[in-house]
Structures are given as C-alpha cells and as structure tokens.
Design a protein around this motif. Sequence first.
Motif, PDB file in Angstrom:
ATOM      1  N   TYR A   1      22.625 -12.011  33.783  1.00 23.94           N
ATOM      2  CA  TYR A   1      22.721 -13.354  34.328  1.00 23.94           C
ATOM      3  C   TYR A   1      24.097 -13.545  34.954  1.00 23.94           C
ATOM      4  O   TYR A   1      25.085 -12.949  34.501  1.00 23.94           O
ATOM      5  CB  TYR A   1      22.505 -14.404  33.239  1.00 23.94           C
ATOM      6  N   LYS A   2      24.141 -14.390  35.950  1.00 21.73           N
ATOM      7  CA  LYS A   2      25.400 -14.615  36.644  1.00 21.73           C
ATOM      8  C   LYS A   2      26.475 -15.134  35.698  1.00 21.73           C
ATOM      9  O   LYS A   2      27.643 -14.733  35.786  1.00 21.73           O
ATOM     10  CB  LYS A   2      25.186 -15.614  37.786  1.00 21.73           C
ATOM     11  N   ASP A   3      26.088 -16.041  34.794  1.00 19.53           N
ATOM     12  CA  ASP A   3      27.064 -16.621  33.878  1.00 19.53           C
ATOM     13  C   ASP A   3      26.338 -17.172  32.653  1.00 19.53           C
ATOM     14  O   ASP A   3      25.099 -17.092  32.539  1.00 19.53           O
ATOM     15  CB  ASP A   3      27.880 -17.724  34.558  1.00 19.53           C
ATOM     16  N   LEU A   4      27.117 -17.730  31.714  1.00 24.13           N
ATOM     17  CA  LEU A   4      26.561 -18.229  30.468  1.00 24.13           C
ATOM     18  C   LEU A   4      25.600 -19.395  30.694  1.00 24.13           C
ATOM     19  O   LEU A   4      24.556 -19.491  30.032  1.00 24.13           O
ATOM     20  CB  LEU A   4      27.703 -18.658  29.545  1.00 24.13           C
ATOM     21  N   LYS A   5      25.917 -20.291  31.599  1.00 24.08           N
ATOM     22  CA  LYS A   5      25.048 -21.441  31.856  1.00 24.08           C
ATOM     23  C   LYS A   5      23.674 -20.984  32.338  1.00 24.08           C
ATOM     24  O   LYS A   5      22.638 -21.484  31.879  1.00 24.08           O
ATOM     25  CB  LYS A   5      25.687 -22.361  32.892  1.00 24.08           C
ATOM     26  N   THR A   6      23.658 -20.032  33.261  1.00 24.43           N
ATOM     27  CA  THR A   6      22.391 -19.494  33.752  1.00 24.43           C
ATOM     28  C   THR A   6      21.610 -18.851  32.624  1.00 24.43           C
ATOM     29  O   THR A   6      20.391 -19.038  32.492  1.00 24.43           O
ATOM     30  CB  THR A   6      22.651 -18.462  34.867  1.00 24.43           C
ATOM     31  N   GLN A   7      22.299 -18.087  31.794  1.00 25.49           N
ATOM     32  CA  GLN A   7      21.656 -17.422  30.662  1.00 25.49           C
ATOM     33  C   GLN A   7      21.002 -18.441  29.733  1.00 25.49           C
ATOM     34  O   GLN A   7      19.848 -18.274  29.320  1.00 25.49           O
ATOM     35  CB  GLN A   7      22.680 -16.607  29.885  1.00 25.49           C
TER      36      GLN A   7
END
Length: 506
Positions: free
Chosen positions: A392-398
């Motif tokens: 995932y691009k970043d934690l929020k996306t994950q």
Amino acid sequence: MTAVATEARIITPQPGFQMAALSTPADIAIIGGGAGGGKTYALLIEATRHRFNPGWGPVVFRRTYAQITNEGGLWDTSKEIYPLVGAKQGDLEWKFPSGARISFAHLQHEKNAYDWQGTQIPLIIFDELTHFSKKTFWYMLTRNRSLCGVRPYVRASCNPDPDSWVAELIDWWIGEDGFPIPERAGVLRYLTRDGEVYIWGDTPEEVMQKAPHLFEGPLAGTRPKSVTFIPGSIYENKKLLAVNPEYLGNLMAQDEETKAQLLEGNWKVKVDGLALFEHTRLNDLWTNYPVVEAQPRRCITCDAAGFGADKCVIKVWVGWTVVAITVISKTGSRDIVEAIEPLRRRYNVAQSDTLIDQDGVGGGAVALGGYAGFSGGTPALTDPETEVKEAYKDLKTQCYYRMAGRVNRGEVRIEVTRDSCVIDGRRETKMKVAGVEMDIRDVIKQDLKAIKRGKDTAEGKKTINTKDEQKILLGGRSPDFADTFSFREWFELRPVFRKGFMTRKN
C-alpha cells in the motif's frame, strides 16, 4: 337492538406490479426495482396462498435477525396482515387453523444455510436478495422441496445493485440503459447451471439442447427451472403515496447513484466502479452481528477536523461494533480532550487505546490527553498474520483497504440510536450538513462512498483517491466519519514494544 356496522378490511394486491408478482407461474420469480414499490407486502401475501393446506410451511428469509424485527420492518408488516386471515402469532412464526405455518429466519453467514439441511420448504422467500450471497441462494434451492402437494417455488425481492450477482442473473430483462425492458417484464425463461455457468433458453427444450450432458441417465426427465423478473416502482404503490407522500421526497434527496437505483430503478448506474465499500454492505452496517470476542478490544478513534465545515468525529469501539458516536463543532485541543475523557471513563478505554489523527489540531489533543497519534502518510505496516509488508502507498491506504474488506464481509456494526449518538451536546441521530438536516447513517454512507480505489503506483502499491477528490464528491467537506472508521484497523497493525524485543498486538 341496533346493528353496528363494521368496516371490512380487504387484503388484495394493488393493480400492476403487485398483481403481476402474485400471478406469475415461475419456479423462481425475482421482483422489485426501485424502493417503495410494495415488494415486501407482495411477498407476505404470497406466503398465505396455501394456508388451508396443513402441510404448508413457507420460510421468509432476511440476511440478519435485526432486519426481520426492526421497527416497521418485515415482522411488523406481517402483524398487519396475518391476524386478518386467522393466523396466531408465535416466536417469529404464524400458525393457521389448518396447521399451516409461516416462519421467519435469517441467513447472516453462508454457513447458516447448512442449518437447514434435511428440511423441506415448499416456498422459499428472500426479502432483499442482493443481501444474500450467490452460494447461499443456490444452496437453499436444494431445500426447496415439498410433500404437501404444492409444487415448490421461490420468490425474492430486491433493489438495484449493479455490483451484485443478482444483476448478472436478471441481465436479460434489463436494457443497456440499466432500466427494465417493459416487454420482457414477467416473461418466463428457463435456466440450469453447468458449474458456475448459466445456461438459458426460451423453452425447456432449448436449455436441454444446449447442455445435453446435464440431462442424461437418471436426470433425463429433469426439467430446467423457469425464471422471471418483474420490475416495480414507487409510482405503482398508490397506497404508500397516499399515506406517506413525503417518502418520494426522501428518495429524490439521495445522491446521484442512490437516486438512480432506488427511485428510478436503474440496474447499471455506477459513478465510476471504483468504490472501495460495497453498496449493499453499507446498508448492512446497522444490522450486522460481528463475532463477539471473549475480551473485545475497547478503543476510541477521533478525527480532529479543524477547518471550515468539517466536524470533530469521535467513535467508541467495543470489538468491531461502534457503540457511541460524538460529533462536536468546537475543535480546539482542549474541546477534543473534554469530549473524549467522559467516553474513556464510561467505556473503560485506556489512553493508549485512544487514537487521534495528529495532523493539525489533532496533534495538540494527542499531547494534551496523552493519546496515541495516527499519521496516515507513514509507510504501511507489516500484516500481523502473514508477517508480510502489504503493498500500500501508506498507512492510511492500508487501513482503508483492510476496513473495506471487513465491511464487505459483514463483520462490522454501527449502533445509531438517540442513546449512542451525541451531536454538539444533544442526543439525536440527525445533524446538519451544508445546511441540510441528514440522518447520521446517510452521512456515514456518503463518506464511505467517497473513498475510491486509486491507480497503483509505479511500484505496484495500492492507493485511494486524494483528499481533494474525496471533498469534491462530498460537496467540499472532508470524510470525517470515514476516516475515524478506517483508524480502527491501526489497532490490529500497531507494534507493541516490550523490553528486549518488539511484537504485534492483535
């Protein structure tokens, strides 16, 4: 003696949609389209058709128990009808003088279908078929058999859902524009399945000619199932419009996609096909029954929005159920802490289990309250079960992708009552958004619909649409309810440090 005249109540289908639904000879009839067409009433009348037969025992299914018993829902409607035809109320069933009975049951999980092994159900009714899985529907047909002299059959209602398996099943009856084809309404077609492949024909013989290998030996005398689709709309439900004309206005006030489906009955409208959260599963959020753990995690998630029309949204979680929602317009650091602390005390939530988006105003609240901080732009974390770092691009996306998967599996619930919701100090379930009063459930659904899949990065990492794109879909406001929803996944991913080593807390 003076005779007292009493007004007789006549139970009869309305002309048009309801009459057609109750007249079809199809083995499987799927009825419906837009909301408010009178689908549920038609199904409940159908269940009484053979009430003088002592062996008659239809079962009416909804996906969850709550959907049966909710105020003004399926069970309440049955209480308006069945006593008038001599039925006595039991525990989610009605008994008739002949010995016939009508039962109500749920099939929340696919495994619940196996609870019906060994049963014989002459009429199976699915209210809101798109809420059930394809596997559940076809398995339950193996229970559709009868020794009471009535040929077994199936009736099912639905609202349009372009992403559902039902859309594929009734595709022949739907035009390229997404609307039902009038001249095909109620027309019988014939169907069998070869594995997962549908084999259709205009006659039973055509189906057998297309798949002769399925009708050999002991199955040579088997006939394909007859299937039909009968569309309806609110405009045919004259009784509803006479009693509650405001309902039409409720449908007109929906977003573009929902209005096209529920008011206009369109089966192919999708804004972009990139929705992360399935439309049907969003409607299930209020009635799901998540698995209850022995020691469910108690935590708080908060999006401390501090700009323009955005609100500070606070959610209290017990396991995978949101048990309390607080919305405040004042979003200073101390305001946020003063709103959170009473919730921590009431629900016994630790400081370290209180998570706030720490960008902007949230950072001050994190420091003042001693809470955990969420930084959505940081790298995605390692999956605690597979020990693989997810792409995932970043934690929020994950967190969003993980939460969407959980919602789409029916594993999350949100309690929305006057006791569980506080809006700027008032216990209520409605709030103003851009000057319009909205039910908080509709606000939550709008927020979650605004979260879309983005284009993968050059490294193949998954993304979601940008905050600016989300705000455009929401008329300028941020998806505060959706963000606090996704934050819950952080607790399943966060590292827990212990002396000498680090592990994951699940």
